[in-house]
Design a protein around this motif. Structure first.
Motif, mmCIF file in Angstrom:
data_model
loop_
_atom_site.group_PDB
_atom_site.id
_atom_site.type_symbol
_atom_site.label_atom_id
_atom_site.label_comp_id
_atom_site.label_asym_id
_atom_site.label_seq_id
_atom_site.Cartn_x
_atom_site.Cartn_y
_atom_site.Cartn_z
ATOM 1 N N ALA A 205 0.834 -1.207 0.000
ATOM 2 C CA ALA A 205 0.000 0.000 0.000
ATOM 3 C C ALA A 205 0.863 1.249 0.000
ATOM 4 O O ALA A 205 0.554 2.237 -0.685
ATOM 5 C CB ALA A 205 -0.927 -0.009 1.214
ATOM 6 N N GLY A 206 1.956 1.214 0.753
ATOM 7 C CA GLY A 206 2.862 2.359 0.786
ATOM 8 C C GLY A 206 3.508 2.613 -0.558
ATOM 9 O O GLY A 206 3.552 3.768 -1.030
ATOM 10 N N PHE A 207 4.004 1.563 -1.197
ATOM 11 C CA PHE A 207 4.623 1.726 -2.513
ATOM 12 C C PHE A 207 3.588 2.173 -3.546
ATOM 13 O O PHE A 207 3.880 2.998 -4.423
ATOM 14 C CB PHE A 207 5.280 0.420 -2.954
ATOM 15 C CG PHE A 207 6.667 0.243 -2.419
ATOM 16 C CD1 PHE A 207 7.681 1.127 -2.769
ATOM 17 C CD2 PHE A 207 6.960 -0.791 -1.553
ATOM 18 C CE1 PHE A 207 8.966 0.977 -2.274
ATOM 19 C CE2 PHE A 207 8.239 -0.952 -1.040
ATOM 20 C CZ PHE A 207 9.250 -0.066 -1.406
ATOM 21 N N GLY A 208 2.370 1.619 -3.463
ATOM 22 C CA GLY A 208 1.329 2.028 -4.401
ATOM 23 C C GLY A 208 0.961 3.492 -4.257
ATOM 24 O O GLY A 208 0.818 4.209 -5.252
ATOM 25 N N ALA A 209 0.828 3.948 -3.011
ATOM 26 C CA ALA A 209 0.517 5.357 -2.775
ATOM 27 C C ALA A 209 1.664 6.260 -3.225
ATOM 28 O O ALA A 209 1.429 7.357 -3.762
ATOM 29 C CB ALA A 209 0.221 5.586 -1.299
ATOM 30 N N LEU A 210 2.889 5.799 -3.017
ATOM 31 C CA LEU A 210 4.052 6.586 -3.434
ATOM 32 C C LEU A 210 4.082 6.785 -4.944
ATOM 33 O O LEU A 210 4.468 7.854 -5.441
ATOM 34 C CB LEU A 210 5.331 5.882 -2.968
ATOM 35 C CG LEU A 210 6.662 6.605 -3.198
ATOM 36 C CD1 LEU A 210 6.710 7.907 -2.423
ATOM 37 C CD2 LEU A 210 7.820 5.703 -2.816
ATOM 38 N N LEU A 211 3.625 5.775 -5.690
ATOM 39 C CA LEU A 211 3.659 5.848 -7.155
ATOM 40 C C LEU A 211 2.444 6.548 -7.747
ATOM 41 O O LEU A 211 2.548 7.185 -8.807
ATOM 42 C CB LEU A 211 3.762 4.432 -7.739
ATOM 43 C CG LEU A 211 5.056 3.661 -7.434
ATOM 44 C CD1 LEU A 211 4.938 2.226 -7.937
ATOM 45 C CD2 LEU A 211 6.258 4.356 -8.061
ATOM 46 N N LEU A 212 1.298 6.450 -7.088
ATOM 47 C CA LEU A 212 0.043 6.875 -7.709
ATOM 48 C C LEU A 212 -0.569 8.141 -7.122
ATOM 49 O O LEU A 212 -1.426 8.757 -7.768
ATOM 50 C CB LEU A 212 -0.988 5.744 -7.611
ATOM 51 C CG LEU A 212 -0.588 4.402 -8.251
ATOM 52 C CD1 LEU A 212 -1.646 3.345 -7.964
ATOM 53 C CD2 LEU A 212 -0.386 4.570 -9.753
#
Length: 246
Positions: A205-212
Motif C-alpha cells: 500500500a505504501g509503494f502504491g501510494a508513493l507511485l500513484l
C-alpha cells in the motif's frame, strides 16, 4: 525480642516507598532514553522552523515522542492538518489498549486521573505495569513516575532546541532518527504479532501510494488503503469461518 511486625516497621522506615527519590530511581532508564531522543526532537524542530518555545510547548502539551517526530516531519514535507491528524491517530491508537488495561488501576485516582491518562507513554506504561503488587494502587507513586518521565522528555526537548538555537549545529542526518524509530517500532510489532500479512499489505500500500498519489496525500492514502484491505480480509476470513462451520 523483635517481632516480625517490628522488623517490618523498621525496614519500611529505612526503605521508604512512594517518595520522589524512589520514583526517580525507577525512571532512570527512561531518563537515559528520553533526554537524547528529546534533544533530537528539539534540534529537528528548530531545523524545520519551529521556534524553541514551540518545541517546548509540543513536548509539554502533546507529549508523544514518535507522534512529535512524525508531526515535524510531515510539517517539513508540507502535509496538511488532516494528514497529520490521521497519521498521529493511527500511530498512537495502541494507547487505547493501554488505557483499557489500566481502568481498574486508575480507579480512585481523583484529580490526578486525567494526568495519568495523558502521560501514559509506552515507557510509563511499562513502569506502571511492572510495579510490585503492593504498589499497584499507589496513585501517588504512579503520578510521580508519570510526572518525572514527562519532565525528562521536556528537558531533553528544551536542551536540544536551545542547543540548535545557540550554536551552528550540523544536523545533517538527524532526520533519520524518525526513520530509525519507526523501523524499531515495526520490528517490535512484528516480533509480538508474528503475522506477516499486515506488514506485507502495508508495504505494498505504501509503494502504491508513493507511485500513484501526490506527495501531500501519500501518507493518508497509504493508511486508508491498508485499513480497507485489512478490513476486507477480516470480513472475508470471518465469512469463510462461518461457511465452514455450517
Amino acid at each position: 525480642m523483635r517481632t516480625p511486625n517490628s522488623r517490618r516497621v523498621s525496614e519500611e522506615s529505612v526503605i521508604p516507598t512512594g517518595t520522589w527519590g524512589s520514583a526517580a530511581t525507577r525512571t532512570l532508564p527512561v531518563m537515559f532514553g528520553y533526554l537524547p531522543l528529546g534533544a533530537a526532537f528539539g534540534i529537528l524542530a528548530i531545523e524545520i522552523g519551529v521556534p524553541w518555545w514551540g518545541a517546548l510547548l509540543m513536548s509539554l502539551l502533546i507529549y508523544a515522542g514518535a507522534g512529535q517526530f512524525l508531526a515535524v516531519a510531515l510539517m517539513a514535507a508540507g502535509a496538511g492538518l488532516l494528514e497529520v491528524a490521521v497519521a498521529t491517530l493511527m500511530l498512537n491508537s495502541r494507547h487505547v489498549f493501554y488505557g483499557l488495561s489500566l481502568l481498574k488501576r486508575f480507579q480512585g485516582a481523583g484529580k490526578g486521573k486525567p494526568y495519568l491518562i495523558f502521560a501514559l507513554t509506552d515507557e510509563t506504561y511499562s513502569l506502571l505495569t511492572s510495579q510490585p503488587a503492593e504498589e499497584r494502587h499507589d496513585h501517588s507513586m504512579a503520578l510521580r513516575i508519570s510526572a518525572l518521565n514527562h519532565l525528562w522528555w521536556i528537558l531533553g526537548s528544551l536542551g536540544g532546541a536551545m542547543l540548535s538555537t545557540a550554536i551552528d549545529f550540523d544536523s545533517r542526518g538527524i532526520e533519520f532518527a524518525l526513520t530509525a524509530l519507526f523501523i524499531v517500532l515495526t520490528l517490535e510489532q512484528a516480533r509480538r504479532l508474528r503475522q506477516g500479512l499486515p506488514f506485507i499489505i502495508a508495504l505494498f500500500a505504501g509503494f502504491g501510494a508513493l507511485l500513484l498519489v501526490p506527495d501531500q496525500h501519500m501518507l493518508l492514502a497509504a493508511i486508508g488503503a491498508t485499513c480497507l484491505i485489512l478490513l476486507l480480509h477480516y470480513r472475508w476470513s470471518k465469512s469463510d469461518a462461518r461457511g465452514s462451520s455450517v
